[in-house]
Design a protein around this motif. Sequence first.
Motif, short mmCIF file in Angstrom:
data_model
loop_
_atom_site.label_atom_id
_atom_site.label_comp_id
_atom_site.label_asym_id
_atom_site.label_seq_id
_atom_site.Cartn_x
_atom_site.Cartn_y
_atom_site.Cartn_z
N ARG A 89 -15.68 36.73 9.96
CA ARG A 89 -15.84 35.29 10.14
C ARG A 89 -15.77 34.63 8.76
O ARG A 89 -16.14 35.21 7.74
CB ARG A 89 -17.16 34.95 10.81
CG ARG A 89 -17.24 35.35 12.26
CD ARG A 89 -18.38 34.62 12.98
NE ARG A 89 -19.68 34.92 12.39
CZ ARG A 89 -20.81 34.28 12.75
NH1 ARG A 89 -20.76 33.31 13.65
NH2 ARG A 89 -21.96 34.61 12.19
N GLU B 295 -14.10 32.68 13.55
CA GLU B 295 -13.09 33.73 13.43
C GLU B 295 -11.74 33.05 13.23
O GLU B 295 -11.51 31.93 13.69
CB GLU B 295 -13.08 34.61 14.67
CG GLU B 295 -14.36 35.42 14.81
CD GLU B 295 -14.32 36.35 16.01
OE1 GLU B 295 -13.23 36.51 16.61
OE2 GLU B 295 -15.38 36.91 16.35
N ARG C 185 -9.26 27.87 13.04
CA ARG C 185 -10.38 28.38 13.83
C ARG C 185 -9.90 28.92 15.17
O ARG C 185 -9.25 28.22 15.95
CB ARG C 185 -11.41 27.26 14.07
CG ARG C 185 -12.64 27.73 14.85
CD ARG C 185 -13.60 26.59 15.10
NE ARG C 185 -13.07 25.60 16.04
CZ ARG C 185 -13.14 25.70 17.36
NH1 ARG C 185 -13.69 26.77 17.93
NH2 ARG C 185 -12.64 24.74 18.13
N ARG D 52 -20.57 40.96 12.19
CA ARG D 52 -21.77 40.21 12.55
C ARG D 52 -23.05 40.84 12.00
O ARG D 52 -24.08 40.18 11.92
CB ARG D 52 -21.87 40.08 14.07
CG ARG D 52 -20.74 39.30 14.72
CD ARG D 52 -20.67 37.87 14.24
NE ARG D 52 -19.54 37.17 14.82
CZ ARG D 52 -19.60 36.35 15.86
NH1 ARG D 52 -20.76 36.13 16.45
NH2 ARG D 52 -18.51 35.76 16.32
#
Length: 232
Positions: free
Chosen positions: A6, A71, A135, A219
């Motif tokens: 990300r 992402e 995005r 993450r």
Amino acid sequence: MLTSPRYALYYAPAADSALWRFGSAVLGYDAITGEDIPALVPPGCDAEAWPELTEEPRRYGFHATLKAPFEIANGRSEGQLRAFAHNYAAGLERVNLEGLSVAALGSFVALTPSAESTVLQRFAFALVQAFEPFRAPLSEADRQRRLKSPLTPAQSAYLEAYGYPYVGDAFRFHMTLTGSLPHEKVAPVKQALARTYAEAIQARPFALDRIALFKQDSRSSRFRLLDSFMLA
């Protein structure tokens, strides 16, 4: 578990600035090196408990969100994102503010502008819109996670349009210093951080003079500074 990288567009102070040293030390993490650093625990606060109180913002590094983590879209690359950010920043003027103050925002403590700025609001929303082509659409899991928070109809519309509910007139510039605190700790922690901030930074005008691109590899990892772009 989601493992795609990300990216986020933040304001992050210059690496050699007193503000960067202060914020990074409060969180106990330097997002440039990706390493833990000795924590700056405000006087009167429990040194053993401090790492837990700052655990959530430590994941993101010291910053103010301009475009929330996303992402990257199909057909776009990290290199294209960096090139676009460089060119975009070159066409912007710095945003001058009266200064920053330690404030309580609900259950957490952050640095916020000492006075409202319509210029800053316009700056932030224009950036959100400019980077929107990079995005990827929100995953359903991320969308549902956002919807767990109580949102106004306008914020829900922003979530659908931009993948984040706190943009446009819902945006509030802030540089987070703690995670969510128990109610009884908010006021004393705010007061302690305000004293520490005044000693470290002193009263001075503030200029948003750069935008920063941060990256999170997965993450489970922390965000790190990927690049910083000076405004014209």
